[in-house]
Design an enzyme around this catalytic site. Structure first.
Site, PDB file in Angstrom:
ATOM      1  CG  ASP A 117      -2.801  -7.961   4.839  1.00  0.00           C
ATOM      2  OD1 ASP A 117      -3.471  -7.211   4.768  1.00  0.00           O
ATOM      3  OD2 ASP A 117      -1.614  -7.236   4.079  1.00  0.00           O
TER       4      ASP A 117
ATOM      5  NE  ARG B  94      -4.210  -0.994   2.022  1.00  0.00           N
ATOM      6  CZ  ARG B  94      -4.483  -3.223   1.704  1.00  0.00           C
ATOM      7  NH1 ARG B  94      -3.680  -4.020   2.229  1.00  0.00           N
ATOM      8  NH2 ARG B  94      -5.284  -3.309   1.630  1.00  0.00           N
TER       9      ARG B  94
ATOM     10  CD  GLU C  58       0.971 -10.385  -0.600  1.00  0.00           C
ATOM     11  OE1 GLU C  58       1.744  -9.025  -0.681  1.00  0.00           O
ATOM     12  OE2 GLU C  58       0.686 -10.437   0.356  1.00  0.00           O
TER      13      GLU C  58
ATOM     14  CG  HIS D 267      -0.704  -5.075  -4.690  1.00  0.00           C
ATOM     15  ND1 HIS D 267      -0.267  -5.487  -3.455  1.00  0.00           N
ATOM     16  CD2 HIS D 267      -2.178  -6.530  -3.458  1.00  0.00           C
ATOM     17  CE1 HIS D 267       0.047  -6.210  -2.494  1.00  0.00           C
ATOM     18  NE2 HIS D 267      -1.439  -6.680  -2.658  1.00  0.00           N
TER      19      HIS D 267
ATOM     20  CG  HIS E  72      -0.745 -11.724  -3.650  1.00  0.00           C
ATOM     21  ND1 HIS E  72      -1.413 -12.382  -2.980  1.00  0.00           N
ATOM     22  CD2 HIS E  72      -0.775 -10.199  -3.594  1.00  0.00           C
ATOM     23  CE1 HIS E  72      -1.692 -11.552  -2.114  1.00  0.00           C
ATOM     24  NE2 HIS E  72      -2.107 -10.183  -2.214  1.00  0.00           N
ATOM     25  CB  SER E  73       1.392 -17.465  -5.361  1.00  0.00           C
ATOM     26  OG  SER E  73       1.924 -17.826  -6.939  1.00  0.00           O
ATOM     27  CE1 TYR E  74      -3.676 -14.729  -2.607  1.00  0.00           C
ATOM     28  CE2 TYR E  74      -4.568 -15.092  -0.442  1.00  0.00           C
ATOM     29  CZ  TYR E  74      -4.996 -14.475  -1.468  1.00  0.00           C
ATOM     30  OH  TYR E  74      -5.186 -12.990  -1.905  1.00  0.00           O
TER      31      TYR E  74
HETATM   32  C1  G6D Z   1      -5.938  -6.955   1.683  1.00  0.00           C
HETATM   33  O1  G6D Z   1      -5.022  -6.426   2.712  1.00  0.00           O
HETATM   34  C2  G6D Z   1      -5.199  -7.465   1.963  1.00  0.00           C
HETATM   35  C3  G6D Z   1      -3.271  -7.149   1.304  1.00  0.00           C
HETATM   36  O2  G6D Z   1      -2.365  -7.227   1.949  1.00  0.00           O
HETATM   37  C4  G6D Z   1      -3.977  -8.848   0.415  1.00  0.00           C
HETATM   38  O3  G6D Z   1      -2.710  -8.598  -0.515  1.00  0.00           O
HETATM   39  C5  G6D Z   1      -5.273  -8.485  -0.830  1.00  0.00           C
HETATM   40  O4  G6D Z   1      -6.049  -8.023   0.150  1.00  0.00           O
HETATM   41  C6  G6D Z   1      -5.036  -9.411  -1.538  1.00  0.00           C
HETATM   42  O5  G6D Z   1      -6.058  -6.356   0.503  1.00  0.00           O
END
Ligand code: G6D
Length: 347
Positions: free
Chosen positions: A251, A79, A312, A104, A178-180
């Site tokens: 986060d 951010r 990340e 992002h 940004h893989s989960y």
């Molecule tokens: C939310 O705050 C989170 C971010 O960190 C994340 O990247 C996004 O969702 C996918 O905004």
């Protein structure tokens, strides 16, 4: 080892799906759109190969990828407070997101760009090189930036991402993926009981809008202390205000103590899978999918809170406002280089 490609036609877009396969039949699949990693297939402790990342069942859903599943993120991951920054006395205002803060790289960030792809076969790895040029002023950022990102899958089951970028003007830039991750395999469980170790004794305090306050806090004695191993489950009922601003999760930007060691080690006891992350980046946002609900159709299951953990690795956009944070400034014609590797094993 092999590399396969498959055309993916989506609402008038002609994408390509690439799959890197190593000698153990581990594979990484990604789209030329956003460099989005759609699947990583790895074995569990009894050799069953399953997917360990979150991805949509319908490729068309990536056109509205508000969760950034699998995507390359840039020009600035994270951010930017009030969507504003100053370079050489000039003020730039980039696209606003939630609460007026840019997230992002903006709605037309790297996650929405179509990359040119070059594939290479090496002796013990397969590689795809992703190229894109972002014109001066793209999403409000100064400088024409030429990106070169390499996805490399080695025969030791290490997946490495190497990032390079160069700008024609002084600019700001920190890119990530940004893989989960979810080591249970095919999303059988949430990540709440994954055992996570982070080589980080400090993290960045956030306000209610998830904007860094400028304070760097010690993890010691808090639910943010992953130095000896901890599960995310501890955050679910945590009274720590920092878990509360992150919807009872994480986060937050963790600052690594030593970029030579393993930055992250995640184990899933049930599947036996272990993920070890090494990076040259000074820190990482760990996001535990706190705002995921059940509205998204993923490949193996509906989405849900805590279904994946994002790692990340990046510098910190807080450096645009506060001193003492890892810088996102990129001088004109200086080559930005960054590397993060993800090694998959079983125990
Ligand atoms: C939310 O705050 C989170 C971010 O960190 C994340 O990247 C996004 O969702 C996918 O905004």
């Amino acid at each position: 080892m092999a590399i396969t490609t498959k055309p993916i036609a989506v609402e008038g877009h002609d994408w390509q799906l690439y799959t890197l396969i190593n000698k153990n039949k581990m594979s990484v699949s990604f789209l030329n759109y956003g460099g989005i990693i759609t699947e990583i297939i790895t074995p569990n402790k009894v050799g069953v190969k399953e997917n360990v990342v979150l991805g949509y069942r319908d490729y068309a859903d990536y056109l509205n990828n508000k969760t950034y599943f699998g995507a390359l993120i840039g020009r600035v991951a994270g951010r930017i407070e009030n969507s504003t920054f100053v370079i050489n006395g000039d003020t730039y205002h980039v696209p606003e997101g939630e609460n007026g803060h840019s997230l992002h790289g903006g709605p037309g960030g790297l996650h929405t760009k179509v990359f040119e792809i070059e594939t290479l076969e090496h002796e013990t790895s397969t590689e795809a090189v992703l190229y894109y040029t972002s014109e001066d002023g793209d999403q409000g950022y100064p400088g024409t930036v030429t990106y070169k990102v390499s996805y490399v899958l080695a025969d030791d089951n290490t997946f490495t991402i190497r990032y390079e970028a160069v700008s024609t003007k002084d600019t700001v830039l920190t890119i990530t993926n940004h893989s989960y991750f979810n080591l249970s395999g095919n999303l059988k469980e949430t990540i709440l009981d994954h055992d996570i170790i982070l080589d980080a004794s400090q993290f960045v305090e956030l306000d209610e809008e998830l904007i860094p306050t400028g304070k760097i806090l010690p993890v010691s004695g808090t639910t943010f202390d992953f130095t000896q191993g901890r599960t995310v489950r501890g955050a679910v009922d945590s009274t720590d205000p920092q878990n509360k601003v992150a919807l009872q999760g994480y986060d937050h930007y963790f600052i690594f103590d030593d970029t030579k060691s393993d930055a992250v080690i995640i184990k899933d006891p049930k599947s036996g899978r272990k993920l070890t992350v090494q990076t040259d980046q000074p820190g990482m946002v760990m996001y535990t999918s706190n705002s995921l609900d059940d509205s998204l159709t993923l490949q193996e299951a509906p989405s849900q809170k805590y279904l994946g953990v994002c790692l990340e690795t990046q510098s910190s956009p807080a450096s645009l406002i506060h001193d003492g944070f890892p810088s996102v400034f990129l001088p004109k014609n200086e080559v930005y280089r960054s590397k993060t590797s993800f090694r998959f094993e079983v125990e």
